[in-house]
Design a protein around this motif. Structure first.
Motif, PDB file in Angstrom:
ATOM      1  N   ALA A   1       7.837  -3.561  -9.101  1.00  0.00           N
ATOM      2  CA  ALA A   1       7.065  -4.569  -8.373  1.00  0.00           C
ATOM      3  C   ALA A   1       5.563  -4.442  -8.646  1.00  0.00           C
ATOM      4  O   ALA A   1       4.849  -5.454  -8.688  1.00  0.00           O
ATOM      5  N   THR A   2       5.077  -3.224  -8.839  1.00  0.00           N
ATOM      6  CA  THR A   2       3.635  -3.026  -9.039  1.00  0.00           C
ATOM      7  C   THR A   2       3.107  -3.758 -10.271  1.00  0.00           C
ATOM      8  O   THR A   2       2.145  -4.537 -10.177  1.00  0.00           O
ATOM      9  N   PRO A   3       3.693  -3.550 -11.481  1.00  0.00           N
ATOM     10  CA  PRO A   3       3.180  -4.309 -12.638  1.00  0.00           C
ATOM     11  C   PRO A   3       3.406  -5.814 -12.508  1.00  0.00           C
ATOM     12  O   PRO A   3       2.582  -6.613 -12.966  1.00  0.00           O
ATOM     13  N   LEU A   4       4.515  -6.207 -11.880  1.00  0.00           N
ATOM     14  CA  LEU A   4       4.742  -7.642 -11.652  1.00  0.00           C
ATOM     15  C   LEU A   4       3.671  -8.203 -10.716  1.00  0.00           C
ATOM     16  O   LEU A   4       3.227  -9.349 -10.871  1.00  0.00           O
ATOM     17  N   GLY A   5       3.266  -7.378  -9.741  1.00  0.00           N
ATOM     18  CA  GLY A   5       2.192  -7.777  -8.829  1.00  0.00           C
ATOM     19  C   GLY A   5       0.878  -7.972  -9.565  1.00  0.00           C
ATOM     20  O   GLY A   5       0.107  -8.890  -9.249  1.00  0.00           O
ATOM     21  N   TRP A   6       0.605  -7.133 -10.558  1.00  0.00           N
ATOM     22  CA  TRP A   6      -0.617  -7.295 -11.353  1.00  0.00           C
ATOM     23  C   TRP A   6      -0.597  -8.633 -12.091  1.00  0.00           C
ATOM     24  O   TRP A   6      -1.614  -9.329 -12.160  1.00  0.00           O
ATOM     25  N   ILE A   7       0.576  -8.981 -12.650  1.00  0.00           N
ATOM     26  CA  ILE A   7       0.705 -10.255 -13.359  1.00  0.00           C
ATOM     27  C   ILE A   7       0.459 -11.416 -12.395  1.00  0.00           C
ATOM     28  O   ILE A   7      -0.292 -12.348 -12.689  1.00  0.00           O
ATOM     29  N   MET A   8       1.102 -11.331 -11.219  1.00  0.00           N
ATOM     30  CA  MET A   8       0.969 -12.396 -10.228  1.00  0.00           C
ATOM     31  C   MET A   8      -0.482 -12.527  -9.758  1.00  0.00           C
ATOM     32  O   MET A   8      -1.000 -13.634  -9.585  1.00  0.00           O
ATOM     33  N   LYS A   9      -1.117 -11.393  -9.563  1.00  0.00           N
ATOM     34  CA  LYS A   9      -2.514 -11.389  -9.096  1.00  0.00           C
ATOM     35  C   LYS A   9      -3.428 -12.041 -10.132  1.00  0.00           C
ATOM     36  O   LYS A   9      -4.273 -12.891  -9.802  1.00  0.00           O
TER      37      LYS A   9
ATOM     38  N   ILE B   1       6.623 -11.309  -2.818  1.00  0.00           N
ATOM     39  CA  ILE B   1       6.639 -12.500  -1.975  1.00  0.00           C
ATOM     40  C   ILE B   1       6.365 -12.115  -0.518  1.00  0.00           C
ATOM     41  O   ILE B   1       5.627 -12.802   0.190  1.00  0.00           O
ATOM     42  N   TYR B   2       6.974 -11.013  -0.086  1.00  0.00           N
ATOM     43  CA  TYR B   2       6.783 -10.566   1.290  1.00  0.00           C
ATOM     44  C   TYR B   2       5.383 -10.005   1.531  1.00  0.00           C
ATOM     45  O   TYR B   2       4.883 -10.038   2.652  1.00  0.00           O
ATOM     46  N   GLY B   3       4.777  -9.462   0.476  1.00  0.00           N
ATOM     47  CA  GLY B   3       3.472  -8.810   0.644  1.00  0.00           C
ATOM     48  C   GLY B   3       2.409  -9.358  -0.279  1.00  0.00           C
ATOM     49  O   GLY B   3       1.879  -8.623  -1.130  1.00  0.00           O
ATOM     50  N   PRO B   4       2.076 -10.625  -0.144  1.00  0.00           N
ATOM     51  CA  PRO B   4       1.063 -11.203  -1.051  1.00  0.00           C
ATOM     52  C   PRO B   4      -0.292 -10.531  -0.925  1.00  0.00           C
ATOM     53  O   PRO B   4      -1.025 -10.404  -1.910  1.00  0.00           O
ATOM     54  N   LEU B   5      -0.642 -10.095   0.296  1.00  0.00           N
ATOM     55  CA  LEU B   5      -1.940  -9.435   0.469  1.00  0.00           C
ATOM     56  C   LEU B   5      -1.934  -8.053  -0.175  1.00  0.00           C
ATOM     57  O   LEU B   5      -2.968  -7.595  -0.684  1.00  0.00           O
ATOM     58  N   THR B   6      -0.789  -7.400  -0.174  1.00  0.00           N
ATOM     59  CA  THR B   6      -0.686  -6.069  -0.787  1.00  0.00           C
ATOM     60  C   THR B   6      -0.832  -6.149  -2.294  1.00  0.00           C
ATOM     61  O   THR B   6      -1.522  -5.326  -2.916  1.00  0.00           O
ATOM     62  N   TYR B   7      -0.184  -7.142  -2.915  1.00  0.00           N
ATOM     63  CA  TYR B   7      -0.116  -7.203  -4.382  1.00  0.00           C
ATOM     64  C   TYR B   7      -1.144  -8.138  -5.016  1.00  0.00           C
ATOM     65  O   TYR B   7      -1.458  -7.989  -6.195  1.00  0.00           O
TER      66      TYR B   7
ATOM     67  N   GLY C   1       8.852 -18.819  -0.690  1.00  0.00           N
ATOM     68  CA  GLY C   1       8.279 -18.432  -1.978  1.00  0.00           C
ATOM     69  C   GLY C   1       9.326 -17.904  -2.934  1.00  0.00           C
ATOM     70  O   GLY C   1       9.300 -18.212  -4.138  1.00  0.00           O
ATOM     71  N   LEU C   2      10.255 -17.103  -2.436  1.00  0.00           N
ATOM     72  CA  LEU C   2      11.311 -16.564  -3.290  1.00  0.00           C
ATOM     73  C   LEU C   2      12.261 -17.678  -3.726  1.00  0.00           C
ATOM     74  O   LEU C   2      12.718 -17.718  -4.872  1.00  0.00           O
ATOM     75  N   GLY C   3      12.564 -18.593  -2.811  1.00  0.00           N
ATOM     76  CA  GLY C   3      13.409 -19.725  -3.167  1.00  0.00           C
ATOM     77  C   GLY C   3      12.765 -20.601  -4.226  1.00  0.00           C
ATOM     78  O   GLY C   3      13.443 -21.106  -5.129  1.00  0.00           O
ATOM     79  N   LEU C   4      11.437 -20.786  -4.130  1.00  0.00           N
ATOM     80  CA  LEU C   4      10.721 -21.582  -5.122  1.00  0.00           C
ATOM     81  C   LEU C   4      10.777 -20.904  -6.484  1.00  0.00           C
ATOM     82  O   LEU C   4      10.966 -21.563  -7.516  1.00  0.00           O
TER      83      LEU C   4
END
Length: 534
Positions: free
Chosen positions: A5-13, A108-114, A356-359
């Motif tokens: 999730a961490t590297p995916l979070g970087w991509i999303m960010k 998706i659950y933690g947008p502020l975290t990631y 968000g996950l459904g989208l």
């Protein structure tokens, strides 16, 4: 899943800060993750096409070695190695897709975290505050507590204006009003309030979750002091989802900022509030943090996901039947089950997790549909067959082994085969040529040749005279012998041998057809081939 999730979070960010829209960032994120999986999807498509090419051969092996499972497995592995097919290749892209899907859940659950730059300690305190406020609000609004506070207020001597005023007050406000009427001052009022909800006889869940959590209780009291009616906000489903308030409170942060004009946002730590204000957590006007329901338009996301997955399944099965009808027929009921399970799974995902996950699942299904069509056109069985032959020729010339060939050798070694036997078994498969269909004339000529060959061997065995069998074309091309004396000499010698072995020859001639070698087995003409005459 945190490691993934961490590297995916970087991509999303990174994507979010480029487009500044969560829905578009999620679309781009889906495209990027699909690109990551695409090379494996290509391998899967090639493998599926190769398996379609091998279907007839696999069926022959099953008929030939059906009773010997070990031999069948060896032959299948050898066939896979020969064609460069990995039977498990089709599983890998699906596994990776599911890993990405479930690794995306915490993002998706933690947008502020990631995605945000909010202070992690303050974010943790904010999440605990939101969860604690919801638990206290829920417990204080229980039937027993509401009945208790009404009875206590009835015991007080209140003016008509006070009674009228209390009608619009929340439970929190009524308890605070009672403690004030009891003569308690500011600090004492909120101390009495905390003592009440920390008593397990009054608020079982609050007492259990907040026991020995002095700092968290202090933050809750500060929030109640700033907004005594905050319990109404916390228990309104339009603001706070009861399914997420305690399990995923970070998603509820956006409600404090966006709902009720941001009236209650001041209870949040500064960095968290600013981060929530900077992130647009909506897409197509829908809040991505809520779990879809029929109370608002969020239900459309699971429905679209369901429809797209049905389309993907139908298109995939159409290509499966076209490219590999034997495999499709063998799957039978399995295809029907797949047709039901995958769309139902999409529907379940849509209504069980935040929008968000459904989208994301909608986007993923859409890209999957496009990918399925493109890959089946580009990598059809006919085109893959050409690629396979070119790849085999290249590997054979440089002596390079494919992964599946190494796997096949490892399996055969495990079964007790020596390296020499393994190489021979795999090489023998390469030497096999497809059987050529012969005409009636060719079949008859082949039968005559085999019978003549058998007679020649019998003649050599018993010393008889043998005249070589030739087809008409061979007889025309063969030069006439220049010296006949040698033939007569051999003939006299053979006649002498015949006299000495006459009884033996008679027996041999009588049993001639019984002693024909295997090569003399007569080939039956194909009844369907009527294009040529004898």
């Amino acid at each position: 899943m945190g490691i993934i999730a961490t590297p995916l979070g970087w991509i999303m960010k990174g994507l979010y800060y480029v487009v500044k829209n969560y829905g578009i960032a999620l679309l781009l994120f889906t495209f990027v993750t699909r690109l990551i999986v695409f090379p494996m999807a290509v391998k899967q498509q090639k493998s599926s096409a190769k398996m379609g090419m091998l279907a007839p051969e696999l069926e022959k092996l099953k008929k030939k070695y059906g009773k010997n499972q070990q031999k069948l497995q060896e032959e299948q592995m050898a066939l896979y190695a020969k064609a460069g097919v990995n039977p498990m290749a089709s599983c890998l892209p699906m596994i990776i897709t599911m890993v990405i899907l479930f690794a995306l859940i915490p993002i998706i659950y933690g947008p502020l975290t990631y995605i945000s730059n909010a202070d992690k300690d303050e974010l943790n305190n904010s999440n605990n505050l939101i969860a604690g406020l919801y638990v206290v609000s829920s417990d204080m609004h229980s039937d027993d507590n509401t009945k208790y506070i009404e009875e206590e207020l009835d015991k007080l001597s209140l003016s008509d204006s006070e009674k009228e005023e209390l009608k619009d007050k929340t439970v929190f406000e009524k308890f605070i009003f009672k403690f004030e009427k009891d003569g308690k001052k500011d600090a004492e009022v909120y101390e009495a309030f905390s003592e009440y909800f920390l008593d397990s006889d009054n608020c079982k869940n609050a007492a259990k979750n907040l026991k020995d959590e002095d700092k968290q209780v202090k933050r809750i009291l500060e929030a109640v002091k700033a907004h005594p009616d905050i319990d109404r906000f916390m228990l309104d489903e339009k603001n706070i989802s009861k399914n997420l308030a305690t399990s995923r409170p970070e998603l509820m942060t956006f409600s404090f900022v966006n709902n009720e004009g941001g009236k209650y946002a001041d209870i949040l730590p500064d960095s968290v509030r600013k981060a929530a204000e900077d992130i647009d957590y909506k897409s197509f006007g829908l809040d991505m943090g809520v779990i879809p329901s029929f109370k608002d338009m969020t239900w459309i996301i699971p429905v679209i996901s369901f429809v797209l997955q049905v389309a993907v399944t139908i298109i995939s099965q159409i290509f499966q039947k076209k490219n590999n009808p034997e495999a499709a027929k063998a799957m039978g009921m399995g295809m029907k089950i797949t047709f039901i399970i995958l769309p139902v799974f999409s529907l379940w995902i849509g209504f069980s997790y935040p929008a968000g996950l459904g989208l994301y699942w909608c986007y993923s299904s859409l890209f999957g549909l496009i990918q399925t069509v493109i890959l089946n056109i580009v990598y059809s069985p006919a085109k893959v067959a050409v690629m396979v032959e070119a790849e085999r020729a290249k590997n054979k010339s440089n002596g390079k082994k494919t992964m599946i060939e190494r796997m096949a050798e490892a399996q055969l070694e495990k079964d007790g085969k020596s390296p020499a036997e393994i190489r021979k078994q795999l090489a023998d498969d390469d030497d096999d040529e497809p059987e050529k269909k012969m005409s009636k004339a060719e079949i008859q000529a082949e039968n005559r040749r085999k019978i003549a060959e058998a007679r020649r061997r019998m003649a050599e065995k018993y010393g008889d005279e043998y005249e070589e069998f030739l087809d008409e074309e061979e007889q025309e091309d063969k030069p006439k012998p220049q010296n006949q004396s040698k033939k007569k000499k051999n003939k006299n010698k053979n006649n002498s041998n015949n006299n000495n072995n006459s009884s033996k020859n008679n027996s041999a001639n009588n049993d001639e057809t019984e002693e024909l070698p295997d090569e003399a087995v007569v080939i039956e003409p194909d009844e369907e081939d009527g294009s040529e005459e004898n």
